[in-house]
Design a protein around this motif. Structure first.
Motif, PDB file in Angstrom:
ATOM      1  N   ILE A  21       0.832  -1.210   0.000  1.00 43.09           N
ATOM      2  CA  ILE A  21       0.000   0.000   0.000  1.00 43.09           C
ATOM      3  C   ILE A  21       0.864   1.257   0.000  1.00 43.09           C
ATOM      4  N   GLN A  70       2.237   2.832  -3.151  1.00 46.76           N
ATOM      5  CA  GLN A  70       1.335   3.580  -4.014  1.00 46.76           C
ATOM      6  C   GLN A  70       1.353   5.064  -3.639  1.00 46.76           C
ATOM      7  N   PRO A  71       0.874   5.955  -4.511  1.00 47.43           N
ATOM      8  CA  PRO A  71       0.853   7.394  -4.195  1.00 47.43           C
ATOM      9  C   PRO A  71       0.097   7.667  -2.894  1.00 47.43           C
ATOM     10  N   ASN A 123      -1.924   9.871  -1.993  1.00 42.67           N
ATOM     11  CA  ASN A 123      -3.339  10.250  -2.078  1.00 42.67           C
ATOM     12  C   ASN A 123      -4.263   9.054  -2.262  1.00 42.67           C
ATOM     13  N   THR A 124      -3.705   7.852  -2.362  1.00 39.07           N
ATOM     14  CA  THR A 124      -4.531   6.637  -2.436  1.00 39.07           C
ATOM     15  C   THR A 124      -4.637   5.941  -1.084  1.00 39.07           C
ATOM     16  N   TRP A 125      -3.905   6.412  -0.090  1.00 41.40           N
ATOM     17  CA  TRP A 125      -3.839   5.696   1.193  1.00 41.40           C
ATOM     18  C   TRP A 125      -5.121   5.796   2.017  1.00 41.40           C
ATOM     19  N   LYS A 126      -5.877   6.859   1.841  1.00 36.99           N
ATOM     20  CA  LYS A 126      -7.015   7.128   2.729  1.00 36.99           C
ATOM     21  C   LYS A 126      -7.966   5.949   2.835  1.00 36.99           C
ATOM     22  N   ASP A 127      -8.223   5.266   1.761  1.00 36.74           N
ATOM     23  CA  ASP A 127      -9.210   4.182   1.763  1.00 36.74           C
ATOM     24  C   ASP A 127      -8.586   2.793   1.911  1.00 36.74           C
ATOM     25  N   THR A 128      -7.243   2.731   2.012  1.00 37.78           N
ATOM     26  CA  THR A 128      -6.598   1.415   2.031  1.00 37.78           C
ATOM     27  C   THR A 128      -5.666   1.191   3.225  1.00 37.78           C
ATOM     28  N   TYR A 154      -3.418  12.488   4.137  1.00 36.16           N
ATOM     29  CA  TYR A 154      -3.681  11.240   4.846  1.00 36.16           C
ATOM     30  C   TYR A 154      -3.690  11.533   6.339  1.00 36.16           C
TER      31      TYR A 154
END
Length: 272
Positions: free
Chosen positions: A195, A198-199, A201-206, A236
Motif C-alpha cells: 500500500i 502507491q501514491p 493520495n490513495t492511502w485514505k481508503d486502504t 492522509y
C-alpha cells in the motif's frame, strides 16, 4: 554530549495473528519525525539522572535510559563508568509515538560515542531489542517496514521529508492491554508494504490502523480529530500505534493549531 531522541508514527498497523507465546504478529511502517526530547550524557565521578519538562511517572530505575546504561555496564563494556544524565521530556508518554523507546535507543548511541565503545549498528540493534520491541528501529532511525511481533525490520523506499506532519494528542491514556482487547487478528488482503508503495493520495481508503478501528467507538475524540485534519486538507490522517495520538500529512503548514485543537498537545514539523 547531547542528542535529540525523536518520535515515530505508524503508517498503517495490522494485527495479523496471535502467537503461541502470547504476543501478536503485526505489520506496520515506522516513519521517523522531527518531534523530539533532549538527552544529554556527560562522564562524571558519580551517577546522576535528572529530568525536566513533562513529569515522568514511576520509578526512575524502570526508565529505558537507565536500563540502557545498566545493560551496557553489565555487559562489561564500561564497568567503572558513571555519568550525569539530563532528559528534557517533550514527547508525551503512552501516545503511540515511541518516545520512551527512542530515549532508550539514543542512550545506547550516546554511550557508544561518549565511551568510544565502537559498537556496530548491528550490535546496537541487538542491545536495543533487549530494551523493547521497537527500540532497535531508532538505531538507524529511517523508514522501516515492521513485522513479526514488532521487532523485525526491513528498509522501505519512502521519502516524506518534504511533507508537513501535524500530530494531535488528546491526552487520553490507552493502555496496550486495552487496545488489544478490541482486536480480532486477521491477515490483510493487501500488505501495508504494498500500500505505501502507491501514491500517498490513495492511502485514505486502504491504509488502516486496526487499533483505531477497535477504539473509535469508545473514544470518539480520536475520530473527531482525524475528521478535522482531513477537513483542514490532510492528504492522509490516522491514529498512530495504540493511540491516542492522531497525525495528518499535509502539503502546507497550518496556523493556530492550539486554538483549533483546544486541550490537546499539538506539534507541527517535518519527517526525517
Amino acid at each position: 554530549m547531547v542528542s535529540f531522541p525523536n518520535a515515530k508514527v505508524n503508517l498503517g498497523l495490522n494485527i495479523t495473528e496471535k502467537r503461541s507465546d502470547g504476543y501478536h504478529n503485526i505489520e506496520s511502517v515506522f516513519y521517523p519525525i522531527a518531534w523530539a526530547d533532549m538527552l544529554e550524557v556527560v562522564k562524571s565521578e558519580e551517577q546522576h539522572f535528572q529530568t525536566t519538562g513533562l513529569p515522568i511517572p514511576g520509578d526512575a530505575a524502570n526508565n529505558l535510559i537507565i536500563k540502557a546504561f545498566d545493560l551496557l555496564k553489565n555487559e562489561g563494556l564500561m564497568p567503572d563508568a558513571h555519568v550525569n544524565i539530563h532528559l528534557h521530556k517533550i514527547l508525551p508518554m503512552g501516545a503511540g509515538i515511541g518516545g520512551g523507546s527512542a530515549d532508550g535507543a539514543f542512550m545506547l548511541k550516546l554511550l557508544n560515542e561518549v565511551f568510544e565503545l565502537n559498537l556496530s549498528i548491528t550490535q546496537l540493534q541487538g542491545y536495543a531489542s533487549q530494551l523493547g520491541s521497537d527500540c532497535s528501529f531508532f538505531i538507524e532511525n529511517k523508514p522501516m517496514y515492521c513485522f513479526g511481533r514488532g521487532n523485525e525490520f526491513e528498509t522501505v523506499n519512502l521519502d516524506l521529508s518534504k511533507k508537513t506532519w501535524v500530530l494531535v494528542n488528546p491526552q487520553i491514556h490507552i493502555s496496550t492491554a486495552e487496545a488489544y482487547a478490541s482486536i480480532k487478528p486477521q491477515k490483510p488482503e493487501v500488505s501495508i508494504k504494498e500500500i505505501i508503495a502507491q501514491p500517498i493520495n490513495t492511502w485514505k481508503d486502504t491504509l488502516v490502523n486496526d487499533f483505531e478501528i477497535g477504539l473509535k467507538d469508545k473514544y470518539p475524540k480520536i475520530l473527531e480529530i482525524k475528521d478535522k485534519l482531513y477537513g483542514l486538507g490532510a492528504i492522509y490522517a490516522s491514529m498512530t500505534g495504540s493511540g491516542s495520538t492522531v497525525f495528518g500529512i499535509f502539503d502546507k503548514e497550518l496556523e493556530g493549531l492550539s486554538e483549533m485543537f483546544s486541550g490537546c498537545i499539538c506539534w507541527q514539523g517535518k519527517g526525517i
